[in-house]
Design a protein around this motif. Structure first.
Motif, PDB file in Angstrom:
ATOM      1  N   ALA A   1       0.833  -1.216  -0.098  1.00  0.00           N
ATOM      2  CA  ALA A   1      -0.083  -0.006   0.083  1.00  0.00           C
ATOM      3  C   ALA A   1       0.800   1.311   0.096  1.00  0.00           C
ATOM      4  O   ALA A   1       0.526   2.231  -0.771  1.00  0.00           O
ATOM      5  N   ALA A   2       1.891   1.238   0.474  1.00  0.00           N
ATOM      6  CA  ALA A   2       2.705   2.283   0.732  1.00  0.00           C
ATOM      7  C   ALA A   2       3.475   2.558  -0.566  1.00  0.00           C
ATOM      8  O   ALA A   2       3.602   3.814  -0.997  1.00  0.00           O
ATOM      9  N   LYS A   3       3.650   1.455  -1.208  1.00  0.00           N
ATOM     10  CA  LYS A   3       4.375   1.812  -2.706  1.00  0.00           C
ATOM     11  C   LYS A   3       3.363   2.222  -3.657  1.00  0.00           C
ATOM     12  O   LYS A   3       3.913   3.317  -4.574  1.00  0.00           O
TER      13      LYS A   3
ATOM     14  N   ALA B   1       1.602   9.799  -5.384  1.00  0.00           N
ATOM     15  CA  ALA B   1       2.091  10.812  -5.336  1.00  0.00           C
ATOM     16  C   ALA B   1       3.239  11.364  -6.609  1.00  0.00           C
ATOM     17  O   ALA B   1       3.266  12.593  -6.594  1.00  0.00           O
ATOM     18  N   GLU B   2       3.812  10.331  -7.056  1.00  0.00           N
ATOM     19  CA  GLU B   2       4.642  10.768  -8.178  1.00  0.00           C
ATOM     20  C   GLU B   2       3.877  11.026  -9.372  1.00  0.00           C
ATOM     21  O   GLU B   2       4.454  11.904 -10.118  1.00  0.00           O
TER      22      GLU B   2
ATOM     23  N   ARG C   1       2.302  22.429  -7.349  1.00  0.00           N
ATOM     24  CA  ARG C   1       3.699  21.542  -7.486  1.00  0.00           C
ATOM     25  C   ARG C   1       4.517  21.205  -6.453  1.00  0.00           C
ATOM     26  O   ARG C   1       4.703  20.313  -5.995  1.00  0.00           O
ATOM     27  N   ASP C   2       4.560  22.294  -5.552  1.00  0.00           N
ATOM     28  CA  ASP C   2       5.487  22.105  -4.329  1.00  0.00           C
ATOM     29  C   ASP C   2       4.678  21.215  -3.388  1.00  0.00           C
ATOM     30  O   ASP C   2       5.249  20.387  -2.638  1.00  0.00           O
ATOM     31  N   SER C   3       3.382  21.254  -3.219  1.00  0.00           N
ATOM     32  CA  SER C   3       2.469  20.442  -2.315  1.00  0.00           C
ATOM     33  C   SER C   3       2.633  18.849  -2.908  1.00  0.00           C
ATOM     34  O   SER C   3       2.744  18.187  -2.211  1.00  0.00           O
ATOM     35  N   ALA C   4       2.576  18.859  -4.188  1.00  0.00           N
ATOM     36  CA  ALA C   4       2.812  17.377  -4.699  1.00  0.00           C
ATOM     37  C   ALA C   4       3.870  17.053  -4.547  1.00  0.00           C
ATOM     38  O   ALA C   4       4.327  15.739  -4.157  1.00  0.00           O
ATOM     39  N   ALA C   5       5.133  17.731  -4.479  1.00  0.00           N
ATOM     40  CA  ALA C   5       6.286  17.130  -4.292  1.00  0.00           C
ATOM     41  C   ALA C   5       6.533  16.817  -2.592  1.00  0.00           C
ATOM     42  O   ALA C   5       7.186  15.692  -2.270  1.00  0.00           O
ATOM     43  N   ALA C   6       5.752  17.452  -1.758  1.00  0.00           N
ATOM     44  CA  ALA C   6       5.925  17.488  -0.085  1.00  0.00           C
ATOM     45  C   ALA C   6       5.124  16.104  -0.139  1.00  0.00           C
ATOM     46  O   ALA C   6       5.614  15.267   0.687  1.00  0.00           O
ATOM     47  N   GLN C   7       4.195  15.823  -0.776  1.00  0.00           N
ATOM     48  CA  GLN C   7       3.352  14.553  -0.342  1.00  0.00           C
ATOM     49  C   GLN C   7       4.019  13.464  -0.947  1.00  0.00           C
ATOM     50  O   GLN C   7       4.032  12.196  -0.285  1.00  0.00           O
TER      51      GLN C   7
ATOM     52  N   ALA D   1       4.985  10.151   1.128  1.00  0.00           N
ATOM     53  CA  ALA D   1       4.625   8.840   0.846  1.00  0.00           C
ATOM     54  C   ALA D   1       5.980   7.848   0.742  1.00  0.00           C
ATOM     55  O   ALA D   1       5.823   6.806   1.283  1.00  0.00           O
ATOM     56  N   LYS D   2       7.072   8.652   0.305  1.00  0.00           N
ATOM     57  CA  LYS D   2       8.349   7.743   0.506  1.00  0.00           C
ATOM     58  C   LYS D   2       8.610   7.403   1.762  1.00  0.00           C
ATOM     59  O   LYS D   2       9.107   6.246   2.395  1.00  0.00           O
ATOM     60  N   ALA D   3       8.360   8.241   2.938  1.00  0.00           N
ATOM     61  CA  ALA D   3       8.660   8.185   4.332  1.00  0.00           C
ATOM     62  C   ALA D   3       7.742   6.981   4.724  1.00  0.00           C
ATOM     63  O   ALA D   3       8.237   6.267   5.522  1.00  0.00           O
ATOM     64  N   ASP D   4       6.636   7.158   4.533  1.00  0.00           N
ATOM     65  CA  ASP D   4       5.636   5.995   4.838  1.00  0.00           C
ATOM     66  C   ASP D   4       6.209   4.572   4.330  1.00  0.00           C
ATOM     67  O   ASP D   4       6.061   3.746   5.089  1.00  0.00           O
ATOM     68  N   LEU D   5       6.761   4.642   3.121  1.00  0.00           N
ATOM     69  CA  LEU D   5       7.073   3.234   2.380  1.00  0.00           C
ATOM     70  C   LEU D   5       8.255   2.790   3.387  1.00  0.00           C
ATOM     71  O   LEU D   5       8.370   1.821   3.559  1.00  0.00           O
ATOM     72  N   LEU D   6       9.266   3.752   3.585  1.00  0.00           N
ATOM     73  CA  LEU D   6      10.519   3.460   4.317  1.00  0.00           C
ATOM     74  C   LEU D   6      10.125   2.818   5.537  1.00  0.00           C
ATOM     75  O   LEU D   6      10.797   1.803   6.102  1.00  0.00           O
ATOM     76  N   ALA D   7       9.264   3.365   6.426  1.00  0.00           N
ATOM     77  CA  ALA D   7       8.436   2.934   7.685  1.00  0.00           C
ATOM     78  C   ALA D   7       8.180   1.532   7.516  1.00  0.00           C
ATOM     79  O   ALA D   7       8.287   0.614   8.418  1.00  0.00           O
TER      80      ALA D   7
END
Length: 380
Positions: free
Chosen positions: A99-101, A107-108, A142-148, A152-158
């Motif tokens: 799900a995180a992936k 987000a990408e 655009r900046d908000s999408a980059a932050a999201q 998402a990457k941090a959630d995937l790492l966790a």
């Protein structure tokens, strides 16, 4: 009564000649066993009680919740850092990773769309087709999408970290004890009871207590001065009375004096390649204190005490006559006494046959066969 008196006189008269008869002829000097003493320098030690401690202890605990599915080690085996020990059911954690992936992919995609929109608005603003407000909104999206995407990457790492933690690995190299859980048991993150305990027992630590006065002498260098020219080796005496082979060294003295006992805790470190020393074992530590110069090592069976409690020794002099010597004993060293006064180089100490002799009596001394071996062993 008259007859009884006459009989007594007759018996007494018969006994007088018997008492007057000469005794048995002199049997000659009494054979005794002696040890030839040698003067030498001896390191004096103090014996301190102590306990063996593991140099490293790690309690294995889970960092995620789940059911134990496998135990991957043998109890009592050596393990290295990172070795897998237990496996937790990871199905739910794999789903979380999937799900995180998906969140990262979404987000990408949103970021790419926002970047395209920002680029299009930028080209329109150059032609004065759109307002500056529209440009600002496109850049913000655009900046908000980059932050999201970063979230998402941090959630995937966790999620990936938690998935990795379903395999519980050894946090320390050492010997692992018995398992405290079984397959099918439910474990939780941060639970109080460990699954197993790993101990590093090569090397081991030994904690002993010493009086504050002796520690002051150590810190002032007085002991080092008394030990000048001699290596300060610390040795162990095991519970069965034997001496532990490898020697150790003093690592640290706790900067605290116990108010009730007035002692300081010292910590020694000893190699333990054969794993003979185990945590919790009671031992005695022999610490060097000073070097006694020109003393003799007298076998303990050759030193007795007189009625006044003074230590005495029987010596066969050059004429093979017994001499009684009052000696000064400094301390015990193995099976010998360290004697500083009363005995000297070359004296022949009587160690066997003491019950048959007295001062001034002639003896026939014989050297103990193992004398040379004993002297070498004691000097070492």
């Amino acid at each position: 009564m008259k007859r009884f008196a006459i009989a007594v006189l007759v018996v007494g008269a018969a006994a007088v000649p018997a008492l007057a008869q000469p005794g048995p002829p002199n049997a000659g000097p009494t054979p005794v066993t002696v040890v030839a003493l040698e003067a030498q320098d001896v390191t004096l030690t103090s014996t301190l009680p102590g306990r063996v401690l593991a140099s490293g202890v790690a309690e294995v605990r889970p960092q995620v919740n789940g059911i134990i599915t496998d135990r991957l080690f043998h109890e009592g085996a050596n393990v290295e850092v990172g070795d897998p020990l237990y496996r937790i059911d990871d199905a739910s954690y794999q789903a979380i990773v999937a799900a995180a992936k998906a969140q990262v992919s979404q987000a990408e995609a949103q970021l790419r769309a926002a970047e395209r929109e920002a680029t299009r608005v930028a080209s329109l603003i150059e032609r004065n087709v759109v307002s500056l407000q529209a440009s600002d909104e496109a850049i913000a999206k655009r900046d908000s999408a980059a932050a999201q995407l970063e979230v998402a990457k941090a959630d995937l790492l966790a999620a990936q970290i938690n998935l990795q933690r379903t395999t519980i690995s050894a946090p320390l190299s050492g010997v692992i004890g018995r398992t405290l859980t079984t397959q099918g048991a439910l474990v939780t993150d941060g639970q109080a009871s460990p699954l197993a305990v790993i101990r590093t027992i090569d090397p081991v630590l030994v904690d002993v207590t010493q009086s504050a006065a002796e520690l002051i002498a150590w810190r002032r260098g007085e002991v080092a001065e008394r030990l000048a020219g001699t290596e300060p080796i610390v040795s162990l005496i095991l519970a069965d009375g034997s001496t532990y082979g490898p020697t150790g060294s003093l690592t640290v003295a706790e900067p605290y004096v116990n108010e009730q006992t007035g002692v300081v805790t010292l910590r020694m470190e000893f190699p333990n390649p054969e794993l003979l020393l185990l945590p919790g074992m009671y031992v005695q530590v022999e610490m060097p204190q000073a070097v006694a110069h020109n003393v003799v090592l007298a076998p303990q069976q050759g030193i007795t005490r007189d009625r006044r409690g003074r230590p005495i020794a029987m010596v066969a002099n050059s004429d093979d006559i017994v001499e009684e010597r009052v000696v000064s004993v400094m301390q015990a060293l193995g099976n010998d006494w360290v004697v500083s006064d009363g005995l000297k180089q070359g004296d022949r100490l009587i160690v066997e046959g003491l019950q048959k002799i007295r001062p001034g009596a002639p003896v026939a001394p014989e050297l103990r066969p193992t004398e040379t071996k004993d002297i070498v062993a004691n000097a070492g």
